[in-house]
Design a protein around this motif. Structure first.
Motif, PDB file in Angstrom:
ATOM      1  N   GLY A   1       0.836  -1.211   0.000  1.00 32.28           N
ATOM      2  CA  GLY A   1       0.000   0.000   0.000  1.00 32.28           C
ATOM      3  C   GLY A   1       0.858   1.244   0.000  1.00 32.28           C
ATOM      4  O   GLY A   1       2.087   1.174   0.092  1.00 32.28           O
ATOM      5  N   PRO A   2       0.194   2.403  -0.097  1.00 35.35           N
ATOM      6  CA  PRO A   2       0.921   3.658  -0.311  1.00 35.35           C
ATOM      7  C   PRO A   2       1.850   4.048   0.835  1.00 35.35           C
ATOM      8  O   PRO A   2       2.849   4.723   0.621  1.00 35.35           O
ATOM      9  N   VAL A   3       1.536   3.656   2.085  1.00 36.53           N
ATOM     10  CA  VAL A   3       2.426   4.045   3.189  1.00 36.53           C
ATOM     11  C   VAL A   3       3.294   2.875   3.637  1.00 36.53           C
ATOM     12  O   VAL A   3       3.804   2.861   4.742  1.00 36.53           O
ATOM     13  N   GLY A   4       3.396   1.873   2.771  1.00 34.43           N
ATOM     14  CA  GLY A   4       4.122   0.654   3.162  1.00 34.43           C
ATOM     15  C   GLY A   4       5.613   0.748   2.948  1.00 34.43           C
ATOM     16  O   GLY A   4       6.187   1.828   2.783  1.00 34.43           O
ATOM     17  N   GLY A   5       6.254  -0.405   2.976  1.00 33.22           N
ATOM     18  CA  GLY A   5       7.704  -0.509   2.807  1.00 33.22           C
ATOM     19  C   GLY A   5       8.150  -1.871   3.292  1.00 33.22           C
ATOM     20  O   GLY A   5       7.312  -2.713   3.632  1.00 33.22           O
ATOM     21  N   SER A   6       9.486  -2.085   3.313  1.00 33.51           N
ATOM     22  CA  SER A   6      10.009  -3.369   3.784  1.00 33.51           C
ATOM     23  C   SER A   6      11.093  -3.133   4.821  1.00 33.51           C
ATOM     24  O   SER A   6      11.923  -2.232   4.656  1.00 33.51           O
ATOM     25  N   TRP A   7      11.090  -3.934   5.871  1.00 38.89           N
ATOM     26  CA  TRP A   7      12.094  -3.834   6.929  1.00 38.89           C
ATOM     27  C   TRP A   7      12.604  -5.239   7.242  1.00 38.89           C
ATOM     28  O   TRP A   7      11.867  -6.222   7.072  1.00 38.89           O
TER      29      TRP A   7
ATOM     30  N   THR B   1      18.590  -7.521  17.569  1.00 39.53           N
ATOM     31  CA  THR B   1      19.896  -6.843  17.524  1.00 39.53           C
ATOM     32  C   THR B   1      19.965  -5.740  16.479  1.00 39.53           C
ATOM     33  O   THR B   1      20.713  -4.801  16.629  1.00 39.53           O
ATOM     34  N   GLU B   2      19.228  -5.887  15.400  1.00 36.89           N
ATOM     35  CA  GLU B   2      19.238  -4.794  14.409  1.00 36.89           C
ATOM     36  C   GLU B   2      17.971  -4.831  13.550  1.00 36.89           C
ATOM     37  O   GLU B   2      17.390  -5.899  13.328  1.00 36.89           O
ATOM     38  N   THR B   3      17.572  -3.653  13.090  1.00 37.69           N
ATOM     39  CA  THR B   3      16.439  -3.545  12.152  1.00 37.69           C
ATOM     40  C   THR B   3      16.790  -2.487  11.113  1.00 37.69           C
ATOM     41  O   THR B   3      17.274  -1.409  11.468  1.00 37.69           O
ATOM     42  N   HIS B   4      16.589  -2.803   9.851  1.00 40.10           N
ATOM     43  CA  HIS B   4      16.900  -1.844   8.782  1.00 40.10           C
ATOM     44  C   HIS B   4      15.762  -1.809   7.777  1.00 40.10           C
ATOM     45  O   HIS B   4      15.131  -2.827   7.532  1.00 40.10           O
ATOM     46  N   ALA B   5      15.594  -0.630   7.206  1.00 39.33           N
ATOM     47  CA  ALA B   5      14.673  -0.555   6.067  1.00 39.33           C
ATOM     48  C   ALA B   5      15.381  -1.168   4.867  1.00 39.33           C
ATOM     49  O   ALA B   5      16.608  -1.114   4.779  1.00 39.33           O
ATOM     50  N   MET B   6      14.615  -1.780   3.981  1.00 38.10           N
ATOM     51  CA  MET B   6      15.214  -2.330   2.756  1.00 38.10           C
ATOM     52  C   MET B   6      15.614  -1.162   1.843  1.00 38.10           C
ATOM     53  O   MET B   6      14.915  -0.139   1.846  1.00 38.10           O
ATOM     54  N   PRO B   7      16.651  -1.256   1.058  1.00 34.20           N
ATOM     55  CA  PRO B   7      17.523  -2.424   0.901  1.00 34.20           C
ATOM     56  C   PRO B   7      18.559  -2.496   2.027  1.00 34.20           C
ATOM     57  O   PRO B   7      19.011  -1.463   2.527  1.00 34.20           O
ATOM     58  N   THR B   8      18.930  -3.713   2.386  1.00 31.09           N
ATOM     59  CA  THR B   8      19.937  -3.934   3.410  1.00 31.09           C
ATOM     60  C   THR B   8      20.706  -5.208   3.063  1.00 31.09           C
ATOM     61  O   THR B   8      20.193  -6.065   2.332  1.00 31.09           O
ATOM     62  N   ALA B   9      21.896  -5.331   3.652  1.00 33.08           N
ATOM     63  CA  ALA B   9      22.716  -6.516   3.341  1.00 33.08           C
ATOM     64  C   ALA B   9      22.201  -7.745   4.103  1.00 33.08           C
ATOM     65  O   ALA B   9      22.559  -8.872   3.779  1.00 33.08           O
ATOM     66  N   LEU B  10      21.363  -7.533   5.122  1.00 35.82           N
ATOM     67  CA  LEU B  10      20.847  -8.682   5.898  1.00 35.82           C
ATOM     68  C   LEU B  10      20.010  -9.580   5.006  1.00 35.82           C
ATOM     69  O   LEU B  10      19.136  -9.105   4.281  1.00 35.82           O
ATOM     70  N   LYS B  11      20.218 -10.883   5.063  1.00 29.63           N
ATOM     71  CA  LYS B  11      19.479 -11.827   4.203  1.00 29.63           C
ATOM     72  C   LYS B  11      18.360 -12.473   5.008  1.00 29.63           C
ATOM     73  O   LYS B  11      18.623 -13.296   5.886  1.00 29.63           O
ATOM     74  N   PRO B  12      17.122 -12.101   4.734  1.00 25.84           N
ATOM     75  CA  PRO B  12      16.021 -12.684   5.531  1.00 25.84           C
ATOM     76  C   PRO B  12      15.821 -14.176   5.252  1.00 25.84           C
ATOM     77  O   PRO B  12      16.015 -14.630   4.131  1.00 25.84           O
TER      78      PRO B  12
END
Ligand SMILES: NC(=O)c1ccc[n+]([C@@H]2O[C@H](COP(=O)([O-])OP(=O)(O)OC[C@H]3O[C@@H](n4cnc5c(N)ncnc54)[C@H](OP(=O)(O)O)[C@@H]3O)[C@@H](O)[C@H]2O)c1
Lengths: 220, 512
Positions: free
Chosen positions: B414-420, B430-441
């Motif tokens: 949706g319009p106010v969405g995103g990925s974390w 221990t850590e949270t980042h907005a995408m893009p990030t090097a962390l591999k889910p």
């Protein structure tokens, strides 16, 4: 005390069905899509059905006392000792169902409920057994050989808990009479494919003359 | 057609038919609608908002413009006279369409008592016109050409549904004799939109189509039987007709009838003048699902020697069996305007409806995600994942799940969405980042903004939005599923209200 929903037809019931649902730690409650779809479809075809919440779910009393510890064990191993309490819950639900309806029940399990249901087979005097998405990689199903009741196994061709070839070779090892239906949809959860599952179950019970011919459902 | 302002009280607006009626009514600039919505009105409005958005309408704007006024209530008796006073016309489309009463499905309370309640309210409020949506099949198992008139006696009905509609018609007719002008619209079987194939509910002929799909799928898995020679007895009459009408056409006809300044009570069949025969429908279904072999039979259900395919098909398909033989035609004034040779439903429009039904998983998932404005909340997902979670998780029960080690992705659509993406290490976030990030889910939860708001405020469990809503899981689904109860416990400890505040019960936790 366990919370449950008994669904029954207006007239004389043609059979009784106990429905054991998925693992409480994996979203398993009696409102689960497959459990509630089956309960409704069976009741509409003249069956008394009982679905229930395992201890600690919804208004059912009980459940693991040391939640973080049990959860840790579950996260690591996918199982923990207290699961036996949920097997006992199926026994209590069967006793409850018998008080409402003295017909020998059809025992139906979905996912984790396949195991809890089968563990109660000896006492249940089941008329038929239905296992939907069982996980033979995780659970033992040896009590199946103690019952001669017709067995139906339904699984999807894309179940992340147990791949179709493994399911087939496990099924091969089971005693007769047995039927296996592989649905080409639904993964493990059958979201949006509940009707495929209910139609298969109704067809099987109908074949074994366990359902009424009554037709009820939505129309125009 | 009248031109002065008209105030309509519409029931059943969240239904398959009702939202089309509302959309049709609103094409008339002089019409304002009060719509009856069942409580909780917030849930009903969200449903209506989505239904109308599919038809290109914006409910919030319509409410702001005063063209739609929601009225909370349930039939038969929670409405007050003030809810309907000042209304010119009641269009009563709420109803229960279950065939058989079971004591709790509301067939009696909604269809009969609900109509009775609404009629007496209309009489008290001195409303002049009452339009009731009945069904063409109120006629029961009669044959021949049916006139547009009341049945003075109970027809030979097939089920409790038809009986309830006849009882309701009788109440409406009596009201018309005492209190005003009563109009009865009798649509036949409602089917998808003629332009898009869209339908919002799966009933009637859709059940037969779904049974056919189940049969076709069984054939996909079966190499022993030729899918074009399935031994299926179709318990019906090949030349009898299946009177289906497109929902958009039916809604337009009923709206025109309703807005017509009638001075006399009347009955209208909203039926198909050139309906397909069962043989035709069979052909369309066979072509669409690429199966064949069924043959019409005089036998009746249950078949004592039913084969596997018949059991599979009739487990669902038998719902409509009672309607497979009728040899009926309907007098219908509203079909008179159709250009000669133009069929309301043909093979192409039927296939369009099937395509839509399958694309939406038989009306289960929306085809189009609408960018609806957030409902009554301004929760900021970035704040939730990047600020709130790191603060609250260490104080929560999650921190005690010592074995929990995982990398999790949350995607809000949706319009106010995103990925974390968050990393949990032995229970600690221990850590949270907005995408893009090097962390591999390892796995991902994906859900709509509306469902996020419901979930974090603890109004809906996460598993509910997975089983019944927008949520999906990707990657290692087993681990994603195992994490659901952990998230559930966290949400119970730290619910967040829609505006982004910690709910009262969790303040202590949030400041620990
Ligand atoms: N579908 C057909 O093929 C067909 C054919 C001929 C005639 N009809 C008639 O058309 C009408 C609408 O049918 P439909 O298919 O649109 O049904 P539907 O999709 O089931 O919608 C029913 C509507 O009625 C509302 N409703 C039900 N019980 C109510 C109550 N007690 N109080 C207030 N509102 C209530 C529902 O509200 P919620 O959304 O809150 O549940 C919903 O808005 C019915 O009268 C039916 O008999 C339908």
């Amino acid at each position: 005390m366990l919370e449950g929903t008994l669904t029954y037809p207006a007239g004389h019931p043609c059979c009784s069905v106990l429905i054991a649902g998925p693992h409480p730690f994996l979203g398993g409650d009696m409102g689960n899509n497959v459990v509630s779809a089956l309960s409704k479809a069976l009741a509409l075809r003249g069956a008394v059905t009982l679905r229930f919440n395992y201890g600690g779910v919804g208004a059912s009393e009980g459940g693991p006392a040391d939640w973080p510890k049990v959860m840790s064990k579950f996260w690591k191993d996918g199982t923990f000792d207290e699961e036996q309490d949920w097997v006992n819950d199926v026994g209590s639900a069967l006793a409850g169902l018998r008080r409402w309806c003295d017909l020998s029940p059809v025992v139906l399990g979905y996912s984790f409920g396949c195991w809890t249901a089968v563990k109660n087979l000896r006492e249940s005097n089941a008329k038929a057994i239905v296992l939907i998405s069982p996980n033979p990689k995780q659970h033992e199903f040896e009590p199946l050989c103690q019952s001669q009741a017709p067995l139906l196994v339904i699984h999807s061709d894309n179940d992340f808990t147990c791949a179709a070839p493994e399911m087939m070779s496990w099924f091969e090892s089971l005693r007769e009479p047995k039927t296996r239906i592989q649905l080409s949809a639904g993964e493990h959860f059958f979201r949006g494919h509940e009707l495929d599952v209910t139609a298969t179950v109704l067809g099987f019970l109908q074949h074994h003359r366990l359902l009424g011919a009554e037709q009820h459902d939505n129309g125009h | 057609m009248t031109r002065g302002p008209i105030e309509v009280f519409l029931t059943g607006a969240t239904g398959f038919l009702g939202h089309y009626l509302l959309a049709e009514l609103l094409t008339h600039p002089h019409v304002r609608c009060r719509v009856l919505l069942r409580p909780p009105v917030s849930d009903s409005s969200v449903r209506l908002e989505r239904l109308l958005a599919d038809l290109g309408l914006n409910l919030s704007e319509l409410i702001a413009d005063g063209r739609v006024v929601p009225v909370e209530g349930v039939l038969p008796d929670s409405l007050k006279r003030s809810d309907v006073s000042g209304v010119d016309l009641v269009l009563h489309a709420a109803g229960n369409t279950t065939f058989h009463a079971n004591g709790s499905n509301g067939l009696e309370t909604t269809n009969i008592e609900g109509t009775r309640g609404l009629l007496s309210l209309a009489a008290e409020a001195k409303i002049r016109r009452f339009v009731f949506v009945s069904t063409a099949y109120v006629c029961g198992e009669q044959a021949g050409h049916l006139p547009e008139s009341f049945f003075d006696r109970l027809p030979p009905v097939r089920n409790d549904y038809e009986r309830s509609k006849w009882e309701a018609e009788r109440l409406v007719r009596d009201w018309g004799e005492r209190s005003g002008v009563a109009t009865i619209c009798r649509p036949s079987i409602l089917f998808g939109d003629s332009r898009t194939g869209r339908a919002s509910a799966m009933k009637g002929l859709y059940l037969v189509a779904k049974a056919t799909e189940i049969l076709a799928r069984a054939m996909d898995d079966n190499r022993d039987t030729d899918r074009h020679e399935i031994a299926l007895r179709i318990l019906g009459c090949r030349d009898a007709t299946c009177n289906v009408v497109p929902i958009d056409w039916a809604a337009r006809q009923m709206t025109d009838i309703a807005l017509n300044p009638a001075t006399e009570s009347s009955v209208h069949h909203v039926t198909n003048p050139d309906p397909p025969t069962h043989q035709e429908v069979k052909g369309w279904l066979e072509e669409y699902f690429d199966i064949a072999g069924g043959r019409f039979s005089d036998e009746t259900w249950p078949l004592t020697d039913a084969n596997h395919y018949e059991e599979l098909f009739y487990a669902l398909g038998n719902v409509c069996l009672d309607y497979f033989r009728n040899g009926l035609t309907f007098e219908s004034r509203c079909a008179a305007d159709l250009p000669p040779g133009r069929r309301l439903i043909d093979g192409a429009s039927f296939a369009r409806c099937m395509k839509y039904a399958q694309a939406t998983n038989w009306c289960r998932t929306p085809l189009v995600e609408h960018d609806l404005p957030p409902q009554a909340s301004r929760l900021d997902p970035a704040w939730y994942f990047e600020s709130f979670l790191p603060e609250a998780v260490p104080c929560s029960v999650v921190a005690k799940v010592e074995a929990l080690t995982a990398v999790v992705q949350y995607t809000i659509t949706g319009p106010v969405g995103g990925s974390w993406v968050s990393r949990f290490d032995r229970g600690l976030l221990t850590e949270t980042h907005a995408m893009p990030t090097a962390l591999k889910p390892e796995f991902e939860y994906r859900l709509s903004y509306e469902d996020l708001v419901e979930v974090v405020s603890c109004r809906k469990p996460l598993q509910d939005v997975f089983f019944h809503g927008s949520a999906e899981m990707f990657g290692d689904v087993e681990r994603a599923l195992k994490m659901v109860p952990i998230i559930g416990e966290f949400l119970k400890e730290f619910p967040v209200a829609g505006g982004g505040d910690c709910a009262a019960g969790s303040r202590a936790g949030a400041t620990c």
